[in-house]
Write a protein that holds these residues in place. Sequence first.
Motif, PDB file in Angstrom:
ATOM      1  N   ASP A 110       0.837  -1.187   0.000  1.00 17.08           N
ATOM      2  CA  ASP A 110       0.000   0.000   0.000  1.00 17.08           C
ATOM      3  C   ASP A 110       0.879   1.247   0.000  1.00 17.08           C
ATOM      4  O   ASP A 110       2.068   1.186   0.316  1.00 17.08           O
ATOM      5  N   VAL A 111       0.268   2.354  -0.344  1.00 15.75           N
ATOM      6  CA  VAL A 111       0.946   3.639  -0.307  1.00 15.75           C
ATOM      7  C   VAL A 111       1.553   3.856   1.084  1.00 15.75           C
ATOM      8  O   VAL A 111       0.870   3.669   2.083  1.00 15.75           O
ATOM      9  N   GLY A 112       2.829   4.185   1.131  1.00 14.01           N
ATOM     10  CA  GLY A 112       3.468   4.478   2.413  1.00 14.01           C
ATOM     11  C   GLY A 112       3.964   3.258   3.166  1.00 14.01           C
ATOM     12  O   GLY A 112       4.434   3.361   4.294  1.00 14.01           O
ATOM     13  N   SER A 113       3.888   2.077   2.539  1.00 14.50           N
ATOM     14  CA  SER A 113       4.285   0.864   3.257  1.00 14.50           C
ATOM     15  C   SER A 113       5.804   0.685   3.265  1.00 14.50           C
ATOM     16  O   SER A 113       6.317  -0.227   3.898  1.00 14.50           O
ATOM     17  N   GLY A 114       6.515   1.561   2.553  1.00 10.71           N
ATOM     18  CA  GLY A 114       7.976   1.502   2.608  1.00 10.71           C
ATOM     19  C   GLY A 114       8.607   0.581   1.582  1.00 10.71           C
ATOM     20  O   GLY A 114       9.470  -0.237   1.904  1.00 10.71           O
ATOM     21  N   LYS A 115       8.202   0.736   0.326  1.00  8.96           N
ATOM     22  CA  LYS A 115       8.771  -0.088  -0.734  1.00  8.96           C
ATOM     23  C   LYS A 115      10.167   0.390  -1.124  1.00  8.96           C
ATOM     24  O   LYS A 115      11.032  -0.417  -1.461  1.00  8.96           O
ATOM     25  N   ALA A 149       2.521   1.276  -7.484  1.00  7.14           N
ATOM     26  CA  ALA A 149       2.204   2.437  -6.649  1.00  7.14           C
ATOM     27  C   ALA A 149       1.052   2.144  -5.728  1.00  7.14           C
ATOM     28  O   ALA A 149       1.092   2.411  -4.538  1.00  7.14           O
ATOM     29  N   THR A 150       0.005   1.586  -6.300  1.00  5.34           N
ATOM     30  CA  THR A 150      -1.162   1.262  -5.485  1.00  5.34           C
ATOM     31  C   THR A 150      -1.408  -0.228  -5.626  1.00  5.34           C
ATOM     32  O   THR A 150      -1.069  -0.822  -6.637  1.00  5.34           O
ATOM     33  N   PRO A 151      -2.018  -0.821  -4.652  1.00 10.96           N
ATOM     34  CA  PRO A 151      -2.322  -2.234  -4.753  1.00 10.96           C
ATOM     35  C   PRO A 151      -3.205  -2.509  -5.968  1.00 10.96           C
ATOM     36  O   PRO A 151      -3.967  -1.655  -6.392  1.00 10.96           O
ATOM     37  N   LEU A 155      -7.111   9.061  -6.080  1.00 13.02           N
ATOM     38  CA  LEU A 155      -7.359   9.730  -4.802  1.00 13.02           C
ATOM     39  C   LEU A 155      -6.588   9.048  -3.679  1.00 13.02           C
ATOM     40  O   LEU A 155      -6.030   9.696  -2.800  1.00 13.02           O
ATOM     41  N   HIS A 156      -6.547   7.732  -3.735  1.00 11.34           N
ATOM     42  CA  HIS A 156      -5.827   6.985  -2.703  1.00 11.34           C
ATOM     43  C   HIS A 156      -4.332   7.307  -2.762  1.00 11.34           C
ATOM     44  O   HIS A 156      -3.685   7.470  -1.723  1.00 11.34           O
ATOM     45  N   GLN A 157      -3.812   7.398  -3.957  1.00 15.69           N
ATOM     46  CA  GLN A 157      -2.423   7.786  -4.159  1.00 15.69           C
ATOM     47  C   GLN A 157      -2.152   9.173  -3.570  1.00 15.69           C
ATOM     48  O   GLN A 157      -1.172   9.384  -2.864  1.00 15.69           O
ATOM     49  N   LEU A 158      -3.042  10.102  -3.904  1.00 15.41           N
ATOM     50  CA  LEU A 158      -2.874  11.470  -3.416  1.00 15.41           C
ATOM     51  C   LEU A 158      -2.885  11.497  -1.893  1.00 15.41           C
ATOM     52  O   LEU A 158      -2.049  12.117  -1.248  1.00 15.41           O
ATOM     53  N   ARG A 159      -3.847  10.793  -1.339  1.00 16.72           N
ATOM     54  CA  ARG A 159      -3.949  10.752   0.114  1.00 16.72           C
ATOM     55  C   ARG A 159      -2.678  10.190   0.724  1.00 16.72           C
ATOM     56  O   ARG A 159      -2.247  10.607   1.802  1.00 16.72           O
ATOM     57  N   GLY A 160      -2.080   9.251   0.011  1.00 19.12           N
ATOM     58  CA  GLY A 160      -0.852   8.618   0.507  1.00 19.12           C
ATOM     59  C   GLY A 160       0.336   9.559   0.607  1.00 19.12           C
ATOM     60  O   GLY A 160       1.372   9.203   1.150  1.00 19.12           O
ATOM     61  N   LYS A 180     -14.448   6.002   3.961  1.00 17.96           N
ATOM     62  CA  LYS A 180     -14.693   4.811   4.765  1.00 17.96           C
ATOM     63  C   LYS A 180     -13.431   3.999   5.046  1.00 17.96           C
ATOM     64  O   LYS A 180     -13.277   3.451   6.122  1.00 17.96           O
ATOM     65  N   THR A 181     -12.546   3.874   4.080  1.00 18.65           N
ATOM     66  CA  THR A 181     -11.410   2.974   4.302  1.00 18.65           C
ATOM     67  C   THR A 181     -10.083   3.573   3.865  1.00 18.65           C
ATOM     68  O   THR A 181     -10.004   4.339   2.914  1.00 18.65           O
ATOM     69  N   ASN A 182      -9.032   3.174   4.582  1.00 17.12           N
ATOM     70  CA  ASN A 182      -7.662   3.568   4.247  1.00 17.12           C
ATOM     71  C   ASN A 182      -6.927   2.441   3.548  1.00 17.12           C
ATOM     72  O   ASN A 182      -5.774   2.587   3.180  1.00 17.12           O
ATOM     73  N   ASN A 183      -7.608   1.294   3.408  1.00 15.57           N
ATOM     74  CA  ASN A 183      -6.938   0.104   2.912  1.00 15.57           C
ATOM     75  C   ASN A 183      -6.896   0.076   1.374  1.00 15.57           C
ATOM     76  O   ASN A 183      -7.918  -0.019   0.713  1.00 15.57           O
ATOM     77  N   GLY A 184      -5.704   0.155   0.847  1.00 20.26           N
ATOM     78  CA  GLY A 184      -5.523   0.229  -0.598  1.00 20.26           C
ATOM     79  C   GLY A 184      -6.027  -0.993  -1.345  1.00 20.26           C
ATOM     80  O   GLY A 184      -6.486  -0.889  -2.479  1.00 20.26           O
ATOM     81  N   PHE A 185      -5.941  -2.169  -0.708  1.00 19.68           N
ATOM     82  CA  PHE A 185      -6.409  -3.376  -1.386  1.00 19.68           C
ATOM     83  C   PHE A 185      -7.928  -3.355  -1.527  1.00 19.68           C
ATOM     84  O   PHE A 185      -8.472  -3.734  -2.551  1.00 19.68           O
ATOM     85  N   GLU A 186      -8.597  -2.876  -0.479  1.00 16.84           N
ATOM     86  CA  GLU A 186     -10.064  -2.758  -0.566  1.00 16.84           C
ATOM     87  C   GLU A 186     -10.455  -1.751  -1.641  1.00 16.84           C
ATOM     88  O   GLU A 186     -11.392  -1.957  -2.406  1.00 16.84           O
ATOM     89  N   ILE A 187      -9.709  -0.655  -1.678  1.00 20.54           N
ATOM     90  CA  ILE A 187     -10.020   0.387  -2.647  1.00 20.54           C
ATOM     91  C   ILE A 187      -9.792  -0.122  -4.075  1.00 20.54           C
ATOM     92  O   ILE A 187     -10.584   0.139  -4.976  1.00 20.54           O
ATOM     93  N   ALA A 188      -8.748  -0.879  -4.256  1.00 23.92           N
ATOM     94  CA  ALA A 188      -8.463  -1.424  -5.583  1.00 23.92           C
ATOM     95  C   ALA A 188      -9.602  -2.327  -6.057  1.00 23.92           C
ATOM     96  O   ALA A 188     -10.004  -2.285  -7.218  1.00 23.92           O
TER      97      ALA A 188
END
Length: 697
Positions: free
Chosen positions: A296-301, A425-427, A574-579, A611-619
């Motif tokens: 996920d975004v910010g997970s430290g890849k 970048a995103t899941p 949007l998830h990327q931006l939030r990240g 509702k969620t911060n989880n990138g996998f759910e968002i994907a």
Amino acid sequence: MSNFFDTRIEFLKGVGPQKAALLNTELQIFTYGDLIQRYPFRHEDRTKIYAISEISESMSFVQIKGQIYQHETVGEGYKSRLVAYFTDGDEEMELVWFQGAAWVSKNLKKNTDYLIFGKPQFFNGKISIPHPEMELFEEGQNSVGFLQPVYNVTEKLRKKFIDSKAIAKMMRQVLDQAGNHIRETLTPELIHSHHLLSKKEAMENIHFPGSYNLLDKAKYRLKFEELFYTQLKLIKTKFIRKTVYKGQIFKQVPTLTTFYNDHLSFDLTNAQKRVIKEIYKDFCSGKQMNRLLQGDVGSGKTIVAFICMLMALDNGAQACLMAPTEILADQHYYGLKEYADQLGITIDKLTGSSSMGHRKVTHEYLLSGDIKIIIGTHALLEDKVQFKNLGLCVIDEQHRFGVAQRAKLWSKNEDVYPHILVMTATPIPRTLAMTLYGDLDVSVIDELPAGRKPIRTVHRYDAHRLRVFGFLREQIQQGRQIYIVYPLIEESEKLDYKDLMDGYESVARAFPECQLSIVHGRMKAKDKDYEMQRFVKGETQIMVATTVIEVGVNVPNASVMVVENAERFGLAQLHQLRGRVGRGADQSYCILMTDYKLTTEGRTRIESLVKTNNGFEIADMDLKLRGPGDLAGTQQSGVLDLLIADLAKDGAIVQQAREAAQAMLEADPELEDAQNAVIKNHILSLRKDETNWSRIS
Ligand code: ADP
Ligand code: MG
């Protein structure tokens, strides 16, 4: 397929050269084989003849038998329409034509049995069917009792009387003649264990189903087959790489150990450690690594990538990192340079805007091996970029590089291909990843660094902007930094640019005490870089930008992301931006600004994000909302060439097909067993089709 299916469509009775030419250009149908792979997109239910009294508003199509006892033209001018009064003997309804009324009224027969078919409408308690399909009813002659296939045709075809029905007629003919030419393409074992229809039954029932149940089974069989062969190809590629392609062995880790013990300022998460071990194992295997790193975004890849680079360097090889944009390449470069300098490692960058002089020197030092790590954009793919010994390529992909480009990087080291690590970048939803990256091994970082506070996401209307600004001011007073992002959509670039500039001015007016940075796509790379750096160093408090900052930018002190016109962004974006926020220890916020007016879909997207911060759910949601065609990166991947399977809906079948393909190749890697001959032959014929195609286009 055998020769029968190579028969050119013009030889079908009733087609001929002219219609064939139209079928060629409009639907890319050249042969019988092309035709029968045009599956209907739905079926009209002609299994039942309804009485008018049974018709309800929820019915989308009905079939009724009856007679017209009278018809007349009603209204005048452009409002005029033909109304026919139709009865089934008990009740009555109206048939209405708004166009072609003159022609229709001339041809309507009164007091004659018709079978009519269409979508019923209710108005003031009266039922009517606009522009019904109709045919004379003759006992035993009509296609009652069937599910009638509906095919896509173009307007041009329709004008030449090649409508869906005409296609159905051709289909019927070809299927009748096809008989035993339809060969089975799966093994008896697969058919048995997955409860599949035979190929022949499936082809018949996908077009002319005997029942809904058989239609479902036909679809299932054809989807399974399609996904099975897709997976077989991917897994085969993976097998070949793992067994055939050699890889350099990176066993020694002295610098890495120093780095880990003395320079790394945080503890790696367990997920990061696990992934590093997986990669190290690949590096010791003697085979080329082809691995996807999801997180996920910010997970430290990035740090994982750097550690892997150190392994390459520790064993005498060089490493490169390719990013999709200059800004991102810069970010990686400045971020990693700090570490590299501490370790005395030479690192450089190469992008589209590197000067000729700089390039020349860089090219030389890469070839001599003096530069150990190179960070860059597409510029790295140029032929002039040669290495002394390239051992590892990291691709920060954001789904933007195609398979061909990945392969281009390999060729930078002909003797032993470099190891490849693709980071996304995103899941990506699992089922899509299985197809997009099905030829790669997958590692997942499924844990965020400790101490991260979940980002708080809120939705605010433009009308509340003053309150939002007040909140931003508080954050700035606490020493935080802010992003304000505007959409940039290419079609209306000028307008977007104006939005951005207006926005910039209003922010400048509202925050006279603050320093602002601005970054957008029209700026020169040098200026973008300068503005970014001012923000990174904390010299500016607010960054006003377009989505150029979407990917990868890392400023831990930034704690608020404001997205203007948030409804215009996709979910993943949007998830990327939030990240971009939530990277430090402070509570971070994402504020999605919109107008009161929102489409249902826009609202769903915004609500999902809140509702969620989880990138996998968002994907997953993104895939369901938009389908695979709209997801970045799928275009050039071939995933969309699927004829019948739908990756957004058929996840379970993808999984089954993949397992089946995996099992088959594990037991019989070369498909040499007699029972797998059918598979091998089909692959060969598919390949022949591909080459035919390349000759045509
Ligand atoms: P992404 O996976 O989105 O590319 P980055 O690699 O940019 O994320 O990492 C985001 C931030 O988290 C960076 O500032 C990085 O230094 C930091 N970071 C990475 N791993 C850890 C960790 N294990 N503990 C604390 N911070 C970490
Ligand atoms: Mg990143």
